[in-house]
Design a protein around this motif. Structure first.
Motif, mmCIF file in Angstrom:
data_model
loop_
_atom_site.group_PDB
_atom_site.id
_atom_site.type_symbol
_atom_site.label_atom_id
_atom_site.label_comp_id
_atom_site.label_asym_id
_atom_site.label_seq_id
_atom_site.Cartn_x
_atom_site.Cartn_y
_atom_site.Cartn_z
ATOM 1 N N TYR A 31 2.605 3.724 2.835
ATOM 2 C CA TYR A 31 3.251 3.831 4.148
ATOM 3 C C TYR A 31 2.479 3.020 5.185
ATOM 4 N N ALA A 32 1.160 3.225 5.231
ATOM 5 C CA ALA A 32 0.337 2.525 6.207
ATOM 6 C C ALA A 32 0.257 1.033 5.918
ATOM 7 N N LEU A 55 4.523 5.406 -6.490
ATOM 8 C CA LEU A 55 4.227 6.242 -5.326
ATOM 9 C C LEU A 55 3.862 5.377 -4.123
ATOM 10 N N PHE A 56 3.071 4.343 -4.357
ATOM 11 C CA PHE A 56 2.695 3.406 -3.297
ATOM 12 C C PHE A 56 3.936 2.718 -2.748
ATOM 13 N N THR A 57 4.833 2.282 -3.623
ATOM 14 C CA THR A 57 6.064 1.620 -3.210
ATOM 15 C C THR A 57 6.974 2.573 -2.441
ATOM 16 N N LEU A 58 7.054 3.822 -2.887
ATOM 17 C CA LEU A 58 7.843 4.819 -2.162
ATOM 18 C C LEU A 58 7.316 4.995 -0.740
ATOM 19 N N GLY A 59 6.001 4.969 -0.579
ATOM 20 C CA GLY A 59 5.432 5.066 0.755
ATOM 21 C C GLY A 59 5.840 3.900 1.632
ATOM 22 N N ALA A 60 5.780 2.677 1.079
ATOM 23 C CA ALA A 60 6.183 1.500 1.851
ATOM 24 C C ALA A 60 7.658 1.565 2.217
ATOM 25 N N CYS A 61 8.497 1.953 1.270
ATOM 26 C CA CYS A 61 9.931 2.081 1.550
ATOM 27 C C CYS A 61 10.190 3.176 2.579
ATOM 28 N N GLY A 62 9.406 4.252 2.512
ATOM 29 C CA GLY A 62 9.542 5.314 3.501
ATOM 30 C C GLY A 62 9.241 4.826 4.903
ATOM 31 N N GLY A 97 11.249 3.539 10.139
ATOM 32 C CA GLY A 97 11.338 2.599 11.248
ATOM 33 C C GLY A 97 12.757 2.387 11.733
ATOM 34 N N ARG A 98 13.728 2.615 10.861
ATOM 35 C CA ARG A 98 15.136 2.480 11.244
ATOM 36 C C ARG A 98 15.666 3.729 11.950
ATOM 37 N N HIS A 99 14.892 4.801 11.991
ATOM 38 C CA HIS A 99 15.349 6.067 12.576
ATOM 39 C C HIS A 99 14.321 6.595 13.577
ATOM 40 N N GLY A 100 13.787 5.709 14.382
ATOM 41 C CA GLY A 100 12.883 6.132 15.444
ATOM 42 C C GLY A 100 11.552 6.660 14.975
ATOM 43 N N GLY A 101 11.112 6.282 13.783
ATOM 44 C CA GLY A 101 9.812 6.709 13.282
ATOM 45 C C GLY A 101 9.857 7.953 12.429
#
Length: 416
Positions: free
Chosen positions: A71-72, A218-225, A230-234
């Motif tokens: 995610y980060a 899991l790392f990829t899921l975080g990035a996609c999350g 970001g498309r829904h106000g954070g």
């Protein structure tokens, strides 16, 4: 426009957007909680590890850490690729990986040197360090080249590999979230079907304890999350039935994972399932951590809690995760040695935990103050550059109208 009265109960609810310029502290706070739990869990004799996440669920702090790393990474590097270009963005990723490797190397050297010196005064169980390193250093080069990963020193190598893969993940996400998740998830399924597919580990014939080919999902899921939030106000979209499903799953997970016998309580497990495999990130562990993540990132209450006093303390640790994790790992080593050598009575329990948490808090505080000073200095430099540019363009500043060209991207980057 659909009114709230006409919206069906199952429709997603968009969380209120954050005001511009404000920071969402939930990721930092959750990462801080995970770091402190990892610090506690890595000391087997510590009574506090009876209260960490692994006692109330299939997943533990390691899964939280890797998910939030993905995610980060999108927030730190994905958006940076859009601004500076792929080549410059990859350079920044490589510099971060080099920094991670330096911290890993320092922890390996400190661990090996400490145990070898401690053995001159007190006995040290062999499980503190693999026999190949405990009795000789001829294979030490393998550890430095990540061909051999000692126990408790295997998380940063996983992070290095995943971060090196981030440019590819970025390109896939730009192609589309669904194809990214299909490809990444397909590889995860393959590893769960055949766990023998792994990176080699000279110290363990089974390979890396955290199989990167599985944990990349899991790392990829975080990035996609991060992209979706970001498309829904954070915030992740708030779907009522999905939140209820996550809560129900976590309740069952807690009953299954709770150490009933350790607490002298009757076993209330509904299914008595075996612990899911951590090395390949078994499905039950993945569902556990994703449920926690969704409930936190779709909750306005969690955002407010992260902005409170306790949330800010946790976020303080999370903002400096590399330093806190590395120092915490070294403290864990000394705590284990102290408990093994001198016993784990209440006096030492209190001393070890108070000193450990105080050191980590002091470290995070010093680093955060330095971060604030650096941001203030950068802001002053940017303001000064803007004022110089304005002065140079003012009519009559050089005997006539200024014809200076706009600042180049390099100048603006330096000002930042």
């Amino acid at each position: 426009m659909t009114s709230s009265a006409s919206r069906s109960p199952g429709d997603p609810v968009a969380a209120p957007a954050r005001p511009a310029g404000t920071r969402d502290h939930r990721v930092d706070a959750l990462r801080g909680v995970a770091l402190l739990m990892m610090f506690v869990d890595h000391i087997p004799q510590n009574v506090l590890n009876r209260f960490t996440l692994r006692n109330v669920g299939f997943a533990d702090a390691a899964e939280i850490f890797v998910l939030l790393a993905g995610y980060a990474s999108w927030l730190a590097y994905g958006r940076n690729f859009d601004r500076v270009g792929l080549r410059a963005g990859i350079g920044r990723v490589l510099r971060r990986c080099a920094r991670l490797y330096v911290f890993q190397a320092v922890m390996v050297v400190v661990t090996t040197a400490t145990i070898r010196q401690w053995r001159h005064f007190w006995p040290v169980p062999v499980d503190f360090l693999e026999p190949e390193l405990a009795h000789g250093l001829s294979s030490f080069w393998r550890v430095m080249f990540l061909d051999a990963l000692p126990s408790n020193l295997n998380i940063l190598p996983l992070y290095i590999v995943l971060l090196l893969c981030f440019p590819l993940i970025y390109l896939l996400i730009r192609w589309g979230l669904v194809p990214t998740l299909v490809l990444s998830g397909g590889l995860w399924v393959l590893i769960n079907v055949d766990p023998t597919i792994n990176f080699p580990n000279w110290l363990d014939p089974d390979g890396w304890y955290f199989d990167p080919l599985a944990w990349q999902f899991l790392f990829t899921l975080g990035a996609c999350g991060a992209v979706l939030a970001g498309r829904h106000g954070g915030c992740l979209p708030r779907v009522g039935w999905l939140r209820l499903l996550c809560c129900a799953y976590l309740a069952v997970s807690a009953l299954e994972a709770f150490p009933w016998s350790q607490w002298g309580l009757p076993d209330l497990r509904p299914f008595a399932l075996a612990a899911p495999d951590k090395s390949v990130l078994a499905p039950l562990r993945l569902l556990d951590v994703m449920s926690i993540f969704y409930l936190v990132q779709s909750s306005v209450a969690a955002r407010r809690g992260a902005e409170g006093r306790l949330g800010q303390v946790m976020a303080l640790f999370g903002r400096h995760s590399l330093e806190v994790f590395s120092v915490g790992t070294v403290i864990d080593l000394y705590a284990r040695l102290v408990f093994t050598t001198f016993g784990d009575g209440w006096g030492l329990q209190i001393a070890v935990n108070v000193i450990g948490f105080a050191v980590l808090w002091g470290l995070a505080t010093v680093l955060d103050r330095r971060r604030v000073r650096q941001k203030e200095a950068a802001a002053r430099a940017k303001q000064a550059a803007t004022e110089r540019l304005r002065d140079s363009q003012r009519p009559g500043a050089h005997g006539g109208p200024s014809v200076s060209s706009p600042p180049t991207p390099a100048v603006l980057e330096k000002a930042h």
